[in-house]
Design an enzyme around this catalytic site. Structure first.
Site, PDB file in Angstrom:
ATOM      1  N   ASP A   1      40.754  32.380  44.998  1.00 61.80           N
ATOM      2  CA  ASP A   1      41.630  32.260  44.210  1.00 61.80           C
ATOM      3  C   ASP A   1      42.743  33.766  43.856  1.00 61.80           C
ATOM      4  O   ASP A   1      42.006  34.454  43.682  1.00 61.80           O
ATOM      5  CB  ASP A   1      40.993  32.149  42.461  1.00 61.80           C
ATOM      6  CG  ASP A   1      41.648  32.421  41.437  1.00 61.80           C
ATOM      7  OD1 ASP A   1      43.323  31.958  40.821  1.00 61.80           O
ATOM      8  OD2 ASP A   1      41.646  32.575  40.133  1.00 61.80           O
TER       9      ASP A   1
ATOM     10  N   LYS B   1      46.339  38.122  40.957  1.00 60.38           N
ATOM     11  CA  LYS B   1      45.810  39.392  39.852  1.00 60.38           C
ATOM     12  C   LYS B   1      46.017  40.242  41.029  1.00 60.38           C
ATOM     13  O   LYS B   1      46.526  40.548  41.710  1.00 60.38           O
ATOM     14  CB  LYS B   1      44.751  38.399  40.834  1.00 60.38           C
ATOM     15  CG  LYS B   1      44.253  37.454  40.127  1.00 60.38           C
ATOM     16  CD  LYS B   1      42.038  37.116  40.925  1.00 60.38           C
ATOM     17  CE  LYS B   1      41.258  36.126  40.249  1.00 60.38           C
ATOM     18  NZ  LYS B   1      41.861  35.906  38.492  1.00 60.38           N
TER      19      LYS B   1
ATOM     20  N   ARG C   1      40.987  25.143  35.511  1.00 62.07           N
ATOM     21  CA  ARG C   1      40.566  24.011  34.325  1.00 62.07           C
ATOM     22  C   ARG C   1      41.081  22.994  34.943  1.00 62.07           C
ATOM     23  O   ARG C   1      41.077  21.788  34.563  1.00 62.07           O
ATOM     24  CB  ARG C   1      40.938  24.777  33.356  1.00 62.07           C
ATOM     25  CG  ARG C   1      42.131  25.312  32.991  1.00 62.07           C
ATOM     26  CD  ARG C   1      42.733  26.478  31.767  1.00 62.07           C
ATOM     27  NE  ARG C   1      41.953  27.385  31.587  1.00 62.07           N
ATOM     28  CZ  ARG C   1      41.392  28.841  30.329  1.00 62.07           C
ATOM     29  NH1 ARG C   1      42.621  28.414  30.138  1.00 62.07           N
ATOM     30  NH2 ARG C   1      41.042  30.211  31.515  1.00 62.07           N
TER      31      ARG C   1
HETATM   32  N1  BES Z   1      37.779  32.580  38.905  1.00 61.73           N
HETATM   33  C1  BES Z   1      39.138  33.442  37.625  1.00 61.73           C
HETATM   34  C2  BES Z   1      37.888  33.687  36.554  1.00 61.73           C
HETATM   35  C3  BES Z   1      37.373  34.689  37.266  1.00 61.73           C
HETATM   36  C4  BES Z   1      37.099  36.360  37.323  1.00 61.73           C
HETATM   37  C5  BES Z   1      35.653  33.972  37.968  1.00 61.73           C
HETATM   38  C6  BES Z   1      36.581  37.221  36.946  1.00 61.73           C
HETATM   39  C7  BES Z   1      35.130  35.182  38.311  1.00 61.73           C
HETATM   40  C8  BES Z   1      35.114  36.900  38.388  1.00 61.73           C
HETATM   41  C9  BES Z   1      39.810  31.969  36.513  1.00 61.73           C
HETATM   42  O1  BES Z   1      40.210  31.309  37.372  1.00 61.73           O
HETATM   43  C10 BES Z   1      40.712  33.142  36.283  1.00 61.73           C
HETATM   44  O2  BES Z   1      40.778  34.207  36.894  1.00 61.73           O
HETATM   45  N2  BES Z   1      41.038  33.052  35.085  1.00 61.73           N
HETATM   46  C11 BES Z   1      41.378  33.992  34.236  1.00 61.73           C
HETATM   47  C12 BES Z   1      41.662  33.493  32.552  1.00 61.73           C
HETATM   48  C13 BES Z   1      42.770  33.539  31.878  1.00 61.73           C
HETATM   49  C14 BES Z   1      44.318  33.380  33.077  1.00 61.73           C
HETATM   50  C15 BES Z   1      43.589  32.158  30.571  1.00 61.73           C
HETATM   51  C16 BES Z   1      40.887  35.155  33.797  1.00 61.73           C
HETATM   52  O3  BES Z   1      40.505  35.179  33.688  1.00 61.73           O
HETATM   53  O4  BES Z   1      41.096  36.111  33.851  1.00 61.73           O
HETATM   54 ZN    ZN Z   2      39.574  31.165  39.629  1.00 65.84          ZN
HETATM   55 MN    MN Z   3      42.813  32.388  38.469  1.00 62.99          MN
END
Ligand code: BES
Ligand code: ZN
Ligand code: MN
Length: 483
Positions: free
Chosen positions: A253, A260, A334
């Site tokens: 990801d 990120k 999601r």
């Molecule tokens: N895979 C991440 C969530 C995650 C973050 C898992 C840290 C393990 C450790 C997920 O896909 C993500 O990026 N979520 C975002 C959602 C936001 C953009 C609404 C997040 O948590 O920042």
């Molecule tokens: Zn993710």
């Molecule tokens: Mn993500």
């Protein structure tokens, strides 16, 4: 694979390593006092010098002296010999055994109910190592584990615990694998190597388009490695109930165009831990031959930034027909889970459980080791909660606050994929998912924290934890029992 046996209660065996339990305040566990006597009066002073009190997590080793073992180690249990402290102490023992160049270990048990399972599981998970990528892997010399003081007729219980441990270790192996070596295609093919009691259907990107897996394809569009939907079926003849497991399988990801920061990307090979836990749990369930039908759905994709990557503002149609406005491409889990849940719901199971490293917000809320439980059915939620408590995988229920649903309203599509601000991010993510299961009993496990550990703790090492494979197997066990 390690050979595990049980029986006997004396020190007549021959092994490199004998490990004995000690409770808090230096209360000797079975065998420990006799061993201490035989080792000699110097031992008490030595243990004191090393500050060994029998507290949880402690282990101290001495030369075997007059005993027929190269080394004798005392492992601390803390004040209580419950299942989790036994698992943890055995995990510390397993960790110790792997650093000690040993060909065989004898472990004394505390004779309480369930000790054989707890000790087997804890030891195997503690001894786990992932060194496939080391140029000089540690030799795995630990070939034999002998459990002493066990009831005689325990072979079946040992096998059961070992099968669960193998499921956990399978999930750990997959999660620890670097993303470069687990493209969706590779990970999908890996499913074919699971138990032959599990049938595997792999849906490629062409077929996915025909079937309308719009969420999977939207996320996959930015990657050169094509996505896959993997559908696993375990359908024993004596099945009494029907469980669907849906696991997020983002093999890496990057965030996509909503990129990120570098730090936030470091551990993102872990983002397929949900899918890995489905593989691991189904493998264990099939090996145990549990009388329950299980459908596993694992959407596998990379979230990358290629020229065809989804753009903020894009709208796609999910498998269930709902249209989604994607405002943040980093909320990709999601999207793929929406399709996966749709597939699961269509099969009409008694319960759907999804497992996902879904939100940083869940980790902020509960910290690094506790998973979040959401759901639309109180009975199912409390069943999952007690399964988690029973196995020692900490999880806590969170509210599926319906009033927050308005935060996901879109002016151009049925739904946005993120709320305007980050507050309650784990809840809004869960609400998004709830749209794809209809009225069916559904539980969502956000394992963003506990899927991976940054520190060593008892039977958990640095890296993938295999969370929540054990809870999933326990859920299947409960449902199989209830029928
Ligand atoms: N895979 C991440 C969530 C995650 C973050 C898992 C840290 C393990 C450790 C997920 O896909 C993500 O990026 N979520 C975002 C959602 C936001 C953009 C609404 C997040 O948590 O920042
Ligand atoms: Zn993710
Ligand atoms: Mn993500």
């Amino acid at each position: 694979m390690m050979e595990i046996t049980a029986g006997g209660s004396t020190f007549d065996g021959v092994a490199d390593l004998l490990i004995l339990p000690v409770l808090g305040d230096l209360t000797w566990g079975p065998g420990a006092e006799e061993a201490a006597d035989r080792l000699g009066p110097w031992l008490a002073e030595y243990l004191e010098k090393r500050d060994f009190t029998g507290a949880a997590g402690q282990i101290v080793s001495v030369p075997g002296g007059g005993l027929s073992y190269g080394t004798v180690a005392f492992v601390g249990l803390g004040d209580e010999a419950d299942a989790e402290s036994l698992r943890r102490a055995a995990g510390v023992a397993g960790r110790f055994a792997k650093t000690y160049s040993s060909a065989a270990t004898t472990l004394h048990l505390i004779s309480v109910d369930g000790a054989v399972e707890a000790v087997t599981l804890g030891y195997l998970l503690g001894a786990y190592q992932f060194d496939e990528y080391k140029s000089e892997p540690k030799p795995n010399l630990n070939e034999r584990l002998e459990l002493l003081d066990a009831d005689t007729d325990v072979a079946e219980r040992i096998d059961r615990a070992a099968a669960v441990a193998r499921g956990v270790m399978l999930a750990r192996d997959l999660v620890n694998q670097p993303a470069v070596d687990k493209s969706p295609v590779v990970l999908a093919e890996r499913a074919r190597t699971l138990s032959d009691r599990i049938s595997v259907e792999i849906v490629d990107e062409v077929e996915a388009a025909e079937r309308g897996y719009g969420g999977l394809l939207a996320v996959g569009s930015g990657a050169t490695n094509p996505p896959r939907m993997v559908i696993l079926r375990y359908e024993p003849k004596d099945a009494k109930s029907f469980l669907a497991l849906v696991g997020k399988g983002i093999v890496f990801d990057s965030g996509g165009l909503s990129l990120k920061p570098a730090k936030g990307m470091e551990d993102m090979k872990t983002d397929m831990a949900g899918a890995a836990s489905v593989y691991g749990a189904m493998q264990a369930i099939a090996e145990l031959g549990l009388p329950i039908r299980v459908l596993g759905v694992t959407p596998l994709s990379e979230n990358m930034t290629g020229g065809l990557a989804q753009r903020p503002g894009d709208i796609y149609t999910s498998y269930t027909g709902k249209t989604i406005e994607v405002l943040n491409t980093d909320a990709e889990g999601r999207l793929v889970l929406g399709d996966g849940l749709g597939i699961a719901a269509e099969a009409d199971p008694d319960l759907i459980v999804d497992i996902a490293t879904l939100t940083g917000a869940a980790k902020v809320a509960l910290g690094p080791t506790v998973g979040a439980i959401f759901g639309n059915d109180d009975e199912a939620i409390s069943m999952v909660e007690s399964a988690a408590r029973f196995t020692g995988e900490p999880m806590w229920p969170m509210p599926l606050e319906r009033s927050y649903r308005s935060l996901l309203e879109s002016s151009v599509a049925d739904m946005k994929n993120v709320a305007a601000d980050r507050w309650g991010g784990a809840i809004t993510a869960a609400l998004f998912l709830s749209e794809f299961v209809g009225e069916r009993p559904w539980v969502h496990l956000d394992v963003a924290g506990p899927a991976r550990s940054d520190r060593v703790a008892h039977y958990i090492g640095v890296g993938a934890t295999g969370f929540p494979v054990r809870t999933l197997v326990e859920i299947a066990e409960q449902m199989a029992k209830k029928g």
